[in-house]
Design a protein around this motif. Structure first.
Motif, PDB file in Angstrom:
ATOM      1  N   ILE A  75       0.833  -1.215   0.000  1.00 38.94           N
ATOM      2  CA  ILE A  75       0.000   0.000   0.000  1.00 38.94           C
ATOM      3  C   ILE A  75       0.866   1.263   0.000  1.00 38.94           C
ATOM      4  O   ILE A  75       1.895   1.338   0.660  1.00 38.94           O
ATOM      5  N   ASP A  76       0.450   2.189  -0.764  1.00 40.77           N
ATOM      6  CA  ASP A  76       1.075   3.509  -0.857  1.00 40.77           C
ATOM      7  C   ASP A  76       0.042   4.448  -1.467  1.00 40.77           C
ATOM      8  O   ASP A  76      -0.696   4.048  -2.371  1.00 40.77           O
ATOM      9  N   PHE A  77      -0.027   5.679  -1.010  1.00 42.79           N
ATOM     10  CA  PHE A  77      -0.919   6.660  -1.625  1.00 42.79           C
ATOM     11  C   PHE A  77      -0.229   8.013  -1.635  1.00 42.79           C
ATOM     12  O   PHE A  77       0.665   8.271  -0.824  1.00 42.79           O
ATOM     13  N   PHE A  78      -0.646   8.842  -2.558  1.00 43.11           N
ATOM     14  CA  PHE A  78       0.000  10.135  -2.750  1.00 43.11           C
ATOM     15  C   PHE A  78      -1.053  11.191  -3.045  1.00 43.11           C
ATOM     16  O   PHE A  78      -2.153  10.883  -3.495  1.00 43.11           O
ATOM     17  N   GLY A  79      -0.714  12.443  -2.817  1.00 44.48           N
ATOM     18  CA  GLY A  79      -1.566  13.563  -3.166  1.00 44.48           C
ATOM     19  C   GLY A  79      -0.712  14.715  -3.663  1.00 44.48           C
ATOM     20  O   GLY A  79       0.308  15.044  -3.066  1.00 44.48           O
ATOM     21  N   LYS A  80      -1.119  15.295  -4.779  1.00 43.43           N
ATOM     22  CA  LYS A  80      -0.420  16.476  -5.296  1.00 43.43           C
ATOM     23  C   LYS A  80      -0.755  17.677  -4.419  1.00 43.43           C
ATOM     24  O   LYS A  80      -1.834  17.753  -3.832  1.00 43.43           O
ATOM     25  N   ILE A  81       0.181  18.600  -4.345  1.00 42.36           N
ATOM     26  CA  ILE A  81      -0.029  19.849  -3.612  1.00 42.36           C
ATOM     27  C   ILE A  81       0.095  20.991  -4.605  1.00 42.36           C
ATOM     28  O   ILE A  81       1.087  21.083  -5.330  1.00 42.36           O
ATOM     29  N   ARG A  82      -0.916  21.842  -4.623  1.00 42.16           N
ATOM     30  CA  ARG A  82      -0.902  22.993  -5.531  1.00 42.16           C
ATOM     31  C   ARG A  82      -1.066  24.268  -4.714  1.00 42.16           C
ATOM     32  O   ARG A  82      -1.911  24.341  -3.827  1.00 42.16           O
ATOM     33  N   VAL A  83      -0.249  25.259  -5.050  1.00 46.43           N
ATOM     34  CA  VAL A  83      -0.304  26.557  -4.386  1.00 46.43           C
ATOM     35  C   VAL A  83      -0.561  27.602  -5.465  1.00 46.43           C
ATOM     36  O   VAL A  83       0.161  27.656  -6.469  1.00 46.43           O
ATOM     37  N   GLY A 102      -5.487  28.159  -2.634  1.00 43.43           N
ATOM     38  CA  GLY A 102      -5.906  29.095  -3.669  1.00 43.43           C
ATOM     39  C   GLY A 102      -4.983  30.298  -3.787  1.00 43.43           C
ATOM     40  O   GLY A 102      -3.907  30.345  -3.186  1.00 43.43           O
ATOM     41  N   SER A 103      -5.413  31.288  -4.536  1.00 41.48           N
ATOM     42  CA  SER A 103      -4.645  32.520  -4.737  1.00 41.48           C
ATOM     43  C   SER A 103      -5.021  33.559  -3.687  1.00 41.48           C
ATOM     44  O   SER A 103      -6.126  33.534  -3.145  1.00 41.48           O
ATOM     45  N   ASN A 104      -4.090  34.474  -3.411  1.00 47.63           N
ATOM     46  CA  ASN A 104      -4.293  35.539  -2.428  1.00 47.63           C
ATOM     47  C   ASN A 104      -4.612  34.951  -1.055  1.00 47.63           C
ATOM     48  O   ASN A 104      -5.610  35.284  -0.428  1.00 47.63           O
ATOM     49  N   VAL A 105      -3.729  34.087  -0.588  1.00 53.47           N
ATOM     50  CA  VAL A 105      -3.936  33.361   0.664  1.00 53.47           C
ATOM     51  C   VAL A 105      -2.753  33.607   1.598  1.00 53.47           C
ATOM     52  O   VAL A 105      -1.617  33.696   1.149  1.00 53.47           O
ATOM     53  N   ILE A 106      -3.046  33.683   2.890  1.00 52.27           N
ATOM     54  CA  ILE A 106      -2.020  33.724   3.925  1.00 52.27           C
ATOM     55  C   ILE A 106      -2.204  32.491   4.798  1.00 52.27           C
ATOM     56  O   ILE A 106      -3.310  32.241   5.292  1.00 52.27           O
ATOM     57  N   ILE A 107      -1.117  31.736   4.962  1.00 56.93           N
ATOM     58  CA  ILE A 107      -1.097  30.599   5.879  1.00 56.93           C
ATOM     59  C   ILE A 107      -0.265  31.042   7.079  1.00 56.93           C
ATOM     60  O   ILE A 107       0.912  31.357   6.938  1.00 56.93           O
ATOM     61  N   ALA A 108      -0.865  31.081   8.255  1.00 55.49           N
ATOM     62  CA  ALA A 108      -0.173  31.549   9.450  1.00 55.49           C
ATOM     63  C   ALA A 108       0.957  30.605   9.846  1.00 55.49           C
ATOM     64  O   ALA A 108       0.902  29.402   9.574  1.00 55.49           O
ATOM     65  N   ALA A 109       1.973  31.153  10.476  1.00 57.54           N
ATOM     66  CA  ALA A 109       3.112  30.367  10.949  1.00 57.54           C
ATOM     67  C   ALA A 109       2.633  29.237  11.846  1.00 57.54           C
ATOM     68  O   ALA A 109       1.720  29.408  12.648  1.00 57.54           O
ATOM     69  N   GLY A 110       3.248  28.063  11.693  1.00 58.44           N
ATOM     70  CA  GLY A 110       2.943  26.916  12.533  1.00 58.44           C
ATOM     71  C   GLY A 110       1.652  26.191  12.204  1.00 58.44           C
ATOM     72  O   GLY A 110       1.283  25.249  12.900  1.00 58.44           O
ATOM     73  N   SER A 118      -9.556  27.990  -0.003  1.00 59.11           N
ATOM     74  CA  SER A 118     -10.044  28.740  -1.165  1.00 59.11           C
ATOM     75  C   SER A 118      -9.368  30.111  -1.258  1.00 59.11           C
ATOM     76  O   SER A 118      -8.707  30.565  -0.326  1.00 59.11           O
ATOM     77  N   ASP A 119      -9.556  30.775  -2.380  1.00 62.86           N
ATOM     78  CA  ASP A 119      -8.966  32.088  -2.648  1.00 62.86           C
ATOM     79  C   ASP A 119      -9.334  33.100  -1.562  1.00 62.86           C
ATOM     80  O   ASP A 119     -10.410  33.033  -0.966  1.00 62.86           O
ATOM     81  N   ASN A 120      -8.421  34.054  -1.347  1.00 59.37           N
ATOM     82  CA  ASN A 120      -8.652  35.234  -0.504  1.00 59.37           C
ATOM     83  C   ASN A 120      -8.890  34.929   0.969  1.00 59.37           C
ATOM     84  O   ASN A 120      -9.568  35.689   1.652  1.00 59.37           O
ATOM     85  N   GLN A 121      -8.327  33.837   1.470  1.00 60.06           N
ATOM     86  CA  GLN A 121      -8.528  33.458   2.862  1.00 60.06           C
ATOM     87  C   GLN A 121      -7.235  33.571   3.667  1.00 60.06           C
ATOM     88  O   GLN A 121      -6.141  33.502   3.119  1.00 60.06           O
ATOM     89  N   ILE A 122      -7.381  33.722   4.960  1.00 56.78           N
ATOM     90  CA  ILE A 122      -6.276  33.634   5.910  1.00 56.78           C
ATOM     91  C   ILE A 122      -6.615  32.461   6.813  1.00 56.78           C
ATOM     92  O   ILE A 122      -7.715  32.406   7.374  1.00 56.78           O
ATOM     93  N   VAL A 123      -5.684  31.499   6.920  1.00 59.82           N
ATOM     94  CA  VAL A 123      -5.924  30.334   7.770  1.00 59.82           C
ATOM     95  C   VAL A 123      -4.792  30.188   8.771  1.00 59.82           C
ATOM     96  O   VAL A 123      -3.663  30.607   8.528  1.00 59.82           O
ATOM     97  N   GLY A 124      -5.112  29.573   9.906  1.00 60.58           N
ATOM     98  CA  GLY A 124      -4.102  29.332  10.922  1.00 60.58           C
ATOM     99  C   GLY A 124      -4.573  28.294  11.908  1.00 60.58           C
ATOM    100  O   GLY A 124      -5.767  28.027  12.022  1.00 60.58           O
ATOM    101  N   GLY A 125      -3.623  27.687  12.604  1.00 60.31           N
ATOM    102  CA  GLY A 125      -3.934  26.744  13.662  1.00 60.31           C
ATOM    103  C   GLY A 125      -3.614  25.313  13.292  1.00 60.31           C
ATOM    104  O   GLY A 125      -3.074  25.017  12.240  1.00 60.31           O
ATOM    105  N   ASN A 126      -3.978  24.414  14.223  1.00 62.15           N
ATOM    106  CA  ASN A 126      -3.750  22.986  14.044  1.00 62.15           C
ATOM    107  C   ASN A 126      -5.003  22.244  14.478  1.00 62.15           C
ATOM    108  O   ASN A 126      -5.249  22.144  15.678  1.00 62.15           O
ATOM    109  N   PRO A 127      -5.796  21.784  13.517  1.00 59.19           N
ATOM    110  CA  PRO A 127      -5.657  21.956  12.070  1.00 59.19           C
ATOM    111  C   PRO A 127      -6.028  23.385  11.664  1.00 59.19           C
ATOM    112  O   PRO A 127      -6.770  24.063  12.366  1.00 59.19           O
TER     113      PRO A 127
END
Length: 171
Positions: A75-83, A102-110, A118-127
């Motif tokens: 067994i092995d599985f993979f997923g592409k990552i697109r930025v 998506g585009s125009n995105v900020i991913i917070a540190a950590g 999706s586009d135009n979002q700011i995300v942070g945390g775990n998850p």
């Protein structure tokens, strides 16, 4: 031995962008990639234009199949990552397999990005969860724009040390 010397040379003298391209990462123009881990399948990662990825960020294109290997030895599985375009990924973020940012995105540190953003979002945390959007961010920081981009270290230092407290962002 020659392989190790070549690897040392690439790590010492090549830019992060050149190393990433050499590994197979597809990178758009105007990107700034710092000390980043692209994992064991970097050719499954694609970055748009004007993307900044800061130190310690890791990309995972597979994972967790280990727990099923006794039952399914192959067994092995993979997923592409697109930025997308115009993205900032903060220090030590973890981007998991199959995620599209998506585009125009900020991913917070950590942040641990387990789902697509999706586009135009700011995300942070775990998850990582949505904590704002780009329009709100723009409105909140424009009053604090000090226009120091392009100034020398000493010019910026002089400007910042001369300012009143109300010119700095407070949380």
């Amino acid at each position: 031995m020659i392989k190790r010397i070549r690897k040392l040379y690439r790590n010492k003298f090549w830019s992060s962008e050149k190393r990433a391209t050499f590994l197979g990462v597809k990178i758009g123009y105007g990107c700034d990639i710092q000390a980043v881990s692209f994992g064991s399948e970097p050719y499954l990662i694609e970055k748009g234009n004007h993307v900044q990825i800061t130190k310690g960020t890791k990309f995972f294109t597979h994972g967790a199949a280990w727990v099923l290997r006794e039952k399914y030895p192959d067994i092995d599985f993979f997923g592409k990552i697109r930025v997308g375009d115009n993205v900032y990924i903060g220090n030590s973020a973890l981007i998991l397999a199959g995620v599209t940012i998506g585009s125009n995105v900020i991913i917070a540190a950590g942040s641990v990005v387990t789902k697509s953003v999706s586009d135009n979002q700011i995300v942070g945390g775990n998850p990582a969860k949505i904590i704002g959007n780009i329009e709100e961010f723009e409105k909140s920081i424009l009053p604090f724009n000090l226009k120091t981009k392009g100034k020398s270290f000493s010019e910026k230092r002089e400007i910042l040390l001369s300012l009143n407290e109300n010119r700095f962002i407070k949380k």
